[in-house]
Design an enzyme around this catalytic site. Structure first.
Site, PDB file in Angstrom:
ATOM      1  N   HIS A  55     -39.529  75.895 -33.447  1.00 15.04           N
ATOM      2  CA  HIS A  55     -38.427  74.558 -32.687  1.00 15.04           C
ATOM      3  C   HIS A  55     -38.909  73.070 -33.213  1.00 15.04           C
ATOM      4  O   HIS A  55     -40.393  73.004 -33.664  1.00 15.04           O
ATOM      5  CB  HIS A  55     -38.558  74.658 -31.313  1.00 15.04           C
ATOM      6  CG  HIS A  55     -40.083  74.804 -31.111  1.00 15.04           C
ATOM      7  ND1 HIS A  55     -40.763  75.523 -31.114  1.00 15.04           N
ATOM      8  CD2 HIS A  55     -40.682  74.689 -29.855  1.00 15.04           C
ATOM      9  CE1 HIS A  55     -41.769  75.502 -30.946  1.00 15.04           C
ATOM     10  NE2 HIS A  55     -41.860  75.045 -29.897  1.00 15.04           N
ATOM     11  N   HIS A  57     -40.805  70.880 -30.903  1.00 19.73           N
ATOM     12  CA  HIS A  57     -42.313  70.158 -30.849  1.00 19.73           C
ATOM     13  C   HIS A  57     -43.254  69.929 -31.690  1.00 19.73           C
ATOM     14  O   HIS A  57     -43.560  70.643 -32.497  1.00 19.73           O
ATOM     15  CB  HIS A  57     -42.675  71.672 -29.574  1.00 19.73           C
ATOM     16  CG  HIS A  57     -41.723  71.135 -28.316  1.00 19.73           C
ATOM     17  ND1 HIS A  57     -42.015  72.521 -27.471  1.00 19.73           N
ATOM     18  CD2 HIS A  57     -41.242  70.196 -27.609  1.00 19.73           C
ATOM     19  CE1 HIS A  57     -41.314  72.820 -26.177  1.00 19.73           C
ATOM     20  NE2 HIS A  57     -40.733  71.312 -26.505  1.00 19.73           N
ATOM     21  N   ASP A  59     -46.638  70.007 -31.916  1.00 19.47           N
ATOM     22  CA  ASP A  59     -47.370  70.726 -32.024  1.00 19.47           C
ATOM     23  C   ASP A  59     -47.299  72.023 -32.964  1.00 19.47           C
ATOM     24  O   ASP A  59     -47.831  72.428 -33.251  1.00 19.47           O
ATOM     25  CB  ASP A  59     -48.070  71.187 -30.397  1.00 19.47           C
ATOM     26  CG  ASP A  59     -47.439  72.178 -30.159  1.00 19.47           C
ATOM     27  OD1 ASP A  59     -46.444  71.359 -29.564  1.00 19.47           O
ATOM     28  OD2 ASP A  59     -48.190  73.193 -29.695  1.00 19.47           O
ATOM     29  N   HIS A  60     -45.877  71.610 -33.495  1.00 22.02           N
ATOM     30  CA  HIS A  60     -45.424  72.486 -34.069  1.00 22.02           C
ATOM     31  C   HIS A  60     -44.576  71.589 -35.334  1.00 22.02           C
ATOM     32  O   HIS A  60     -44.997  72.671 -36.512  1.00 22.02           O
ATOM     33  CB  HIS A  60     -43.851  73.446 -33.932  1.00 22.02           C
ATOM     34  CG  HIS A  60     -44.366  74.712 -32.821  1.00 22.02           C
ATOM     35  ND1 HIS A  60     -45.095  75.405 -33.172  1.00 22.02           N
ATOM     36  CD2 HIS A  60     -44.793  73.832 -31.528  1.00 22.02           C
ATOM     37  CE1 HIS A  60     -45.296  76.203 -31.405  1.00 22.02           C
ATOM     38  NE2 HIS A  60     -44.832  75.326 -30.791  1.00 22.02           N
ATOM     39  N   HIS A 111     -36.939  78.082 -24.201  1.00 25.23           N
ATOM     40  CA  HIS A 111     -38.299  77.013 -24.007  1.00 25.23           C
ATOM     41  C   HIS A 111     -37.624  75.095 -24.511  1.00 25.23           C
ATOM     42  O   HIS A 111     -37.655  74.660 -24.130  1.00 25.23           O
ATOM     43  CB  HIS A 111     -39.862  77.396 -24.992  1.00 25.23           C
ATOM     44  CG  HIS A 111     -40.549  76.422 -25.531  1.00 25.23           C
ATOM     45  ND1 HIS A 111     -41.829  76.471 -24.095  1.00 25.23           N
ATOM     46  CD2 HIS A 111     -40.589  75.738 -26.195  1.00 25.23           C
ATOM     47  CE1 HIS A 111     -42.343  75.173 -25.121  1.00 25.23           C
ATOM     48  NE2 HIS A 111     -41.780  75.496 -26.267  1.00 25.23           N
ATOM     49  N   ASP A 137     -42.687  79.697 -29.277  1.00 24.21           N
ATOM     50  CA  ASP A 137     -42.735  79.235 -28.110  1.00 24.21           C
ATOM     51  C   ASP A 137     -42.131  80.186 -26.980  1.00 24.21           C
ATOM     52  O   ASP A 137     -42.171  80.238 -25.995  1.00 24.21           O
ATOM     53  CB  ASP A 137     -43.305  78.078 -27.857  1.00 24.21           C
ATOM     54  CG  ASP A 137     -44.494  77.602 -27.966  1.00 24.21           C
ATOM     55  OD1 ASP A 137     -45.394  77.611 -28.722  1.00 24.21           O
ATOM     56  OD2 ASP A 137     -44.501  76.245 -27.846  1.00 24.21           O
ATOM     57  N   HIS A 175     -49.182  80.837 -29.199  1.00 23.01           N
ATOM     58  CA  HIS A 175     -50.365  80.210 -28.191  1.00 23.01           C
ATOM     59  C   HIS A 175     -51.930  80.914 -27.981  1.00 23.01           C
ATOM     60  O   HIS A 175     -50.685  81.427 -27.637  1.00 23.01           O
ATOM     61  CB  HIS A 175     -50.362  78.446 -27.324  1.00 23.01           C
ATOM     62  CG  HIS A 175     -49.564  78.048 -27.997  1.00 23.01           C
ATOM     63  ND1 HIS A 175     -50.258  76.298 -27.529  1.00 23.01           N
ATOM     64  CD2 HIS A 175     -47.748  77.548 -27.933  1.00 23.01           C
ATOM     65  CE1 HIS A 175     -49.118  75.667 -28.550  1.00 23.01           C
ATOM     66  NE2 HIS A 175     -48.351  76.337 -27.583  1.00 23.01           N
TER      67      HIS A 175
HETATM   68 ZN   LIG Z   1     -43.240  74.144 -27.798  1.00 21.25          ZN
END
Ligand SMILES: [Zn+2]
Length: 266
Positions: A55, A57, A59-60, A111, A137, A175
């Site tokens: 996805h 975001h 941090d990905h 999410h 996530d 995570h």
């Molecule tokens: Zn995420």
């Protein structure tokens, strides 16, 4: 196949897949930063053959551009305007071959709306017969992602899709939130012995600085309240918390998700 765990950023794991022991090709899932990926490629003597995303975001995805500076490789990911680097867009029902491994794409909105996960039934590997799910996530060990973009109905349907995979499916999440998630699970189901035993086991791993991942579908079905929205204990707990009788599993999920948002992290 071999999957290496790369701890990164504050709480992330990037998963580095080497599909075939006799080849050095590797694929990085969700690189939110390039440096840990470059280090791991060196450490394990692997060559980056592709980037795979769940996805949009940061941090990905924030490591993608730096990795592409050094490698001319495909970027697999969801159909999403928010990830312009994707060269091979994927959606529900597609399959993706990475080396000799074949992955099915499941759409799991909730999410985020663009979230997809990657499932490998892995039947061709006699030494590792269990399937593998790279879940981003959507689901975590003992919990699930925050509901940033979807609805409770949508998110629950996505989790149910995952919950229907074989119990021994090995589950790789993005995570290390497991201890906080299990503390919440215990608040929802104080008398569930599987949660208590798991919390003890996972605490021990964290004391030794070991990851609590991967998990398995069977373990989540026994201990993760977000895939237990039809269990009487979980329904009762959601009813007491909200002071109302929740009539559908999605209503139960909505109560749990809001409750978890306000739950102390430790
Ligand atoms: Zn995420």
């Amino acid at each position: 196949m071999q999957i290496y765990h790369l701890p990164a950023l504050e709480t992330n794991y990037f998963w580095l897949l080497q599909p075939d022991a006799d080849r050095r090709d590797a694929y990085i899932f969700d690189p939110g930063d390039a440096a840990p990926v470059i280090d791991a490629l060196k450490r394990y003597n692997l060559t980056l053959a592709g980037i795979v995303l769940t996805h949009h975001h940061w941090d990905h995805t924030d490591g993608i551009d730096a990795l592409l500076e050094h490698h001319s490789i495909p970027v697999y990911g969801p159909i999403s305007k928010r990830i312009p680097q994707v060269t091979h867009p994927l959606t529900e029902g597609d399959s993706l071959d990475l080396g000799s491994t074949r992955w099915s794409i499941l759409a799991t909105p909730g999410h985020t709306l663009d979230h997809i996960v990657y499932y490998c039934a892995n039947t061709q590997h006699a030494t590792q017969p269990s399937g593998v799910l790279i879940a981003g996530d959507t689901i975590f060990a003992g919990g699930c992602g925050r509901m940033f973009e979807g609805t409770p109905e949508m998110f629950l349907q996505s989790l149910n899709k995952i919950a229907q995979l074989p119990n021994d499916t090995v589950l790789y999440c993005s995570h290390e939130y497991t201890l906080a998630n299990l503390a919440f699970a215990q608040a929802v189901e104080p008398n569930n012995p599987d949660i208590a035993q798991r919390l003890t086991r996972e605490r021990r791993k964290r004391e030794q600085k070991m990851p609590t991942l991967p998990s398995s579908i069977g373990l989540e079905l026994a201990t993760n309240p977000f895939v237990r929205c039809q269990q009487p204990t979980v329904i009762n707990s959601a009813n007491s918390k909200s002071g109302q009788v929740q009539t559908t599993p999605a209503d139960v999920f909505a109560v749990l998700r809001a409750w978890k948002n306000d739950f102390p992290a430790n």
